[in-house]
Design a protein around this motif. Sequence first.
Motif, PDB file in Angstrom:
ATOM      1  N   GLN A 192       0.799  -1.221  -0.137  1.00 35.30           N
ATOM      2  CA  GLN A 192      -0.105   0.026  -0.087  1.00 35.30           C
ATOM      3  C   GLN A 192       0.918   1.339   0.081  1.00 35.30           C
ATOM      4  OE1 GLN A 192      -2.540   0.183   3.281  1.00 35.30           O
ATOM      5  NE2 GLN A 192      -3.089   2.358   3.302  1.00 35.30           N
ATOM      6  N   ILE A 193       0.766   2.131  -0.894  1.00 31.70           N
ATOM      7  CA  ILE A 193       1.335   3.441  -0.745  1.00 31.70           C
ATOM      8  C   ILE A 193       0.535   4.544  -0.127  1.00 31.70           C
ATOM      9  CG2 ILE A 193       2.434   5.290  -2.451  1.00 31.70           C
ATOM     10  CD1 ILE A 193       2.713   3.209  -4.548  1.00 31.70           C
ATOM     11  N   ASN A 194       1.044   5.130   0.792  1.00 30.15           N
ATOM     12  CA  ASN A 194       0.420   6.245   1.644  1.00 30.15           C
ATOM     13  C   ASN A 194       1.062   7.330   0.796  1.00 30.15           C
ATOM     14  OD1 ASN A 194      -0.379   4.710   4.329  1.00 30.15           O
ATOM     15  ND2 ASN A 194       1.742   3.900   3.985  1.00 30.15           N
ATOM     16  N   ILE A 195      -0.176   8.140   0.106  1.00 27.75           N
ATOM     17  CA  ILE A 195       0.241   9.266  -0.557  1.00 27.75           C
ATOM     18  C   ILE A 195      -0.010  10.439   0.495  1.00 27.75           C
ATOM     19  CG2 ILE A 195      -0.826  10.618  -2.627  1.00 27.75           C
ATOM     20  CD1 ILE A 195      -1.519   8.204  -3.969  1.00 27.75           C
ATOM     21  N   VAL A 196       0.861  11.406   0.602  1.00 27.16           N
ATOM     22  CA  VAL A 196       0.797  12.333   1.759  1.00 27.16           C
ATOM     23  C   VAL A 196       1.318  13.577   0.590  1.00 27.16           C
ATOM     24  CG1 VAL A 196       1.860  13.557   3.416  1.00 27.16           C
ATOM     25  CG2 VAL A 196       1.679  10.947   3.522  1.00 27.16           C
ATOM     26  N   LYS A 197      -0.047  14.548   0.479  1.00 25.70           N
ATOM     27  CA  LYS A 197       0.367  15.661  -0.309  1.00 25.70           C
ATOM     28  C   LYS A 197       0.015  17.003   0.428  1.00 25.70           C
ATOM     29  CE  LYS A 197      -1.148  16.270  -5.141  1.00 25.70           C
ATOM     30  NZ  LYS A 197      -2.150  15.901  -6.273  1.00 25.70           N
ATOM     31  N   ALA A 198       1.152  17.584   0.511  1.00 23.71           N
ATOM     32  CA  ALA A 198       1.012  18.901   1.120  1.00 23.71           C
ATOM     33  C   ALA A 198       0.720  19.930   0.202  1.00 23.71           C
ATOM     34  CB  ALA A 198       2.514  19.069   1.935  1.00 23.71           C
ATOM     35  N   ASP A 199      -0.308  19.970  -0.275  1.00 22.68           N
ATOM     36  CA  ASP A 199      -0.915  20.951  -1.029  1.00 22.68           C
ATOM     37  C   ASP A 199      -1.938  21.925  -0.658  1.00 22.68           C
ATOM     38  OD1 ASP A 199      -3.060  19.115  -0.629  1.00 22.68           O
ATOM     39  OD2 ASP A 199      -3.601  18.809  -2.775  1.00 22.68           O
ATOM     40  N   ARG A 200      -1.957  21.936   0.917  1.00 15.38           N
ATOM     41  CA  ARG A 200      -2.630  22.692   1.631  1.00 15.38           C
ATOM     42  C   ARG A 200      -1.834  23.204   2.769  1.00 15.38           C
ATOM     43  NH1 ARG A 200      -4.543  17.789   1.765  1.00 15.38           N
ATOM     44  NH2 ARG A 200      -4.773  16.507   3.498  1.00 15.38           N
ATOM     45  N   PRO A 201      -2.139  24.074   3.842  1.00 15.83           N
ATOM     46  CA  PRO A 201      -1.137  24.313   4.883  1.00 15.83           C
ATOM     47  C   PRO A 201      -0.807  23.050   5.746  1.00 15.83           C
ATOM     48  CG  PRO A 201      -3.150  26.164   4.680  1.00 15.83           C
ATOM     49  CD  PRO A 201      -3.402  24.929   3.555  1.00 15.83           C
ATOM     50  N   PHE A 202       0.237  23.259   6.102  1.00 17.54           N
ATOM     51  CA  PHE A 202       0.816  21.933   7.109  1.00 17.54           C
ATOM     52  C   PHE A 202       1.872  22.659   8.040  1.00 17.54           C
ATOM     53  CE2 PHE A 202       3.382  22.683   3.067  1.00 17.54           C
ATOM     54  CZ  PHE A 202       4.785  22.562   3.734  1.00 17.54           C
ATOM     55  N   LEU A 203       2.215  21.721   8.818  1.00 15.46           N
ATOM     56  CA  LEU A 203       3.383  21.906   9.825  1.00 15.46           C
ATOM     57  C   LEU A 203       4.772  21.473   9.185  1.00 15.46           C
ATOM     58  CD1 LEU A 203       1.791  21.300  13.299  1.00 15.46           C
ATOM     59  CD2 LEU A 203       2.012  23.492  12.080  1.00 15.46           C
ATOM     60  N   PHE A 204       5.722  22.148   9.666  1.00 15.56           N
ATOM     61  CA  PHE A 204       7.285  21.757   8.899  1.00 15.56           C
ATOM     62  C   PHE A 204       8.044  22.019  10.346  1.00 15.56           C
ATOM     63  CE2 PHE A 204      11.422  22.371   7.368  1.00 15.56           C
ATOM     64  CZ  PHE A 204      11.476  21.115   6.716  1.00 15.56           C
ATOM     65  N   VAL A 205       8.733  20.779  10.670  1.00 17.57           N
ATOM     66  CA  VAL A 205       9.483  20.863  11.913  1.00 17.57           C
ATOM     67  C   VAL A 205      10.722  20.342  11.880  1.00 17.57           C
ATOM     68  CG1 VAL A 205       9.473  19.987  14.326  1.00 17.57           C
ATOM     69  CG2 VAL A 205       7.221  20.355  13.170  1.00 17.57           C
ATOM     70  N   VAL A 206      11.928  20.930  12.268  1.00 15.43           N
ATOM     71  CA  VAL A 206      13.203  20.472  12.231  1.00 15.43           C
ATOM     72  C   VAL A 206      13.456  19.939  13.619  1.00 15.43           C
ATOM     73  CG1 VAL A 206      15.615  20.744  11.741  1.00 15.43           C
ATOM     74  CG2 VAL A 206      13.948  21.880  10.221  1.00 15.43           C
ATOM     75  N   LEU A 207      13.995  18.732  13.780  1.00 16.27           N
ATOM     76  CA  LEU A 207      14.431  18.215  15.228  1.00 16.27           C
ATOM     77  C   LEU A 207      15.605  17.631  15.275  1.00 16.27           C
ATOM     78  CD1 LEU A 207      12.771  16.995  17.846  1.00 16.27           C
ATOM     79  CD2 LEU A 207      12.888  14.788  16.678  1.00 16.27           C
ATOM     80  N   HIS A 208      16.446  18.084  16.574  1.00 19.90           N
ATOM     81  CA  HIS A 208      17.464  17.417  16.838  1.00 19.90           C
ATOM     82  C   HIS A 208      17.356  16.021  17.486  1.00 19.90           C
ATOM     83  CE1 HIS A 208      21.332  16.667  19.266  1.00 19.90           C
ATOM     84  NE2 HIS A 208      22.006  16.909  17.968  1.00 19.90           N
ATOM     85  N   SER A 209      17.607  14.842  16.676  1.00 26.31           N
ATOM     86  CA  SER A 209      16.889  13.695  17.175  1.00 26.31           C
ATOM     87  C   SER A 209      17.603  13.159  18.500  1.00 26.31           C
ATOM     88  CB  SER A 209      17.072  12.486  16.012  1.00 26.31           C
ATOM     89  OG  SER A 209      16.221  13.047  14.847  1.00 26.31           O
ATOM     90  N   LYS A 210      18.697  13.479  18.500  1.00 30.71           N
ATOM     91  CA  LYS A 210      19.410  12.791  19.653  1.00 30.71           C
ATOM     92  C   LYS A 210      19.135  13.331  21.079  1.00 30.71           C
ATOM     93  CE  LYS A 210      23.795  11.309  17.371  1.00 30.71           C
ATOM     94  NZ  LYS A 210      25.190  11.176  17.537  1.00 30.71           N
ATOM     95  N   THR A 211      18.807  14.516  21.084  1.00 28.54           N
ATOM     96  CA  THR A 211      18.452  15.195  22.116  1.00 28.54           C
ATOM     97  C   THR A 211      16.785  15.759  22.262  1.00 28.54           C
ATOM     98  OG1 THR A 211      18.748  17.552  21.469  1.00 28.54           O
ATOM     99  CG2 THR A 211      20.828  16.423  22.521  1.00 28.54           C
ATOM    100  N   ASN A 212      16.303  15.085  21.256  1.00 26.35           N
ATOM    101  CA  ASN A 212      14.674  15.313  20.993  1.00 26.35           C
ATOM    102  C   ASN A 212      14.361  16.711  21.155  1.00 26.35           C
ATOM    103  OD1 ASN A 212      12.338  14.272  20.437  1.00 26.35           O
ATOM    104  ND2 ASN A 212      11.599  14.299  22.678  1.00 26.35           N
ATOM    105  N   THR A 213      15.351  17.728  20.394  1.00 24.35           N
ATOM    106  CA  THR A 213      15.016  18.956  20.816  1.00 24.35           C
ATOM    107  C   THR A 213      14.331  19.603  19.397  1.00 24.35           C
ATOM    108  OG1 THR A 213      17.244  19.481  22.387  1.00 24.35           O
ATOM    109  CG2 THR A 213      16.327  21.422  21.246  1.00 24.35           C
ATOM    110  N   LEU A 214      13.501  20.446  19.605  1.00 26.56           N
ATOM    111  CA  LEU A 214      12.774  21.183  18.565  1.00 26.56           C
ATOM    112  C   LEU A 214      13.635  22.377  17.990  1.00 26.56           C
ATOM    113  CD1 LEU A 214       8.940  20.843  19.693  1.00 26.56           C
ATOM    114  CD2 LEU A 214      10.161  19.642  17.711  1.00 26.56           C
ATOM    115  N   LEU A 215      14.135  22.356  16.900  1.00 29.61           N
ATOM    116  CA  LEU A 215      14.773  23.378  16.445  1.00 29.61           C
ATOM    117  C   LEU A 215      14.065  24.722  15.642  1.00 29.61           C
ATOM    118  CD1 LEU A 215      18.283  21.807  15.052  1.00 29.61           C
ATOM    119  CD2 LEU A 215      17.754  22.640  17.255  1.00 29.61           C
TER     120      LEU A 215
END
Length: 216
Positions: free
Chosen positions: A183-206
Amino acid sequence: VNSVFFQGDLKKAFDKSSTIPGTFTPFGLLSVACKMMTMTDKRTPFKQTRHSEIVRLDYGNANEYSAFIVVPIGKDMASLDKVVHELFGTDTSWEKALYGMKEENVKLYLPRFVVQGGCDDLTKCIQEMGATSVFEPGGLSLMTSSKDTSMGQIAHKSRIEVNETGTTAAAATSVSTTRGFCQINIVKADRPFLFVVLHSKTNTLLFVARVNSITE
């Protein structure tokens, strides 16, 4: 002045030849033309929550930093508000939302975009969060012996650019003082969305961006 800069190349970059003309539709407004990047991968970290679809894209080979594209299932502003509450409503919401992400076959549509913004005076917001004494005379006693010095206007600016190869993001805050067969999960960001950058090792939201509209 406090500043932060981030530049990351995606571990699995988008193929520029797969970028196609697309549209992005802000809630309540007319659609705008955009360059829609596309990627299909059978091992993309993915999870569908009650209110959103979440895709994780890693930077570099160490997987130390990651980007999360969070697309609301609904197609109105209330749907995005629910996603914000689902991910950031409590101190543990983010971890709960991401728990159980699995590598799945995902086809992602993500617009090439630049978002930038800021606020010239965050004083009221900071005070509403409970930090009030620092705005009173002598409120910076741990930083200076002056009994007159206090915190003044707080300004913040940020910018995020996302293209086929990766992400460049920067932010600065200044404080003044008085003084397969899968099954292919089609994810289409063609409308407002959230974009998050994370430092994975410390779980810190940058960086956290609520992308209501886009410009290239």
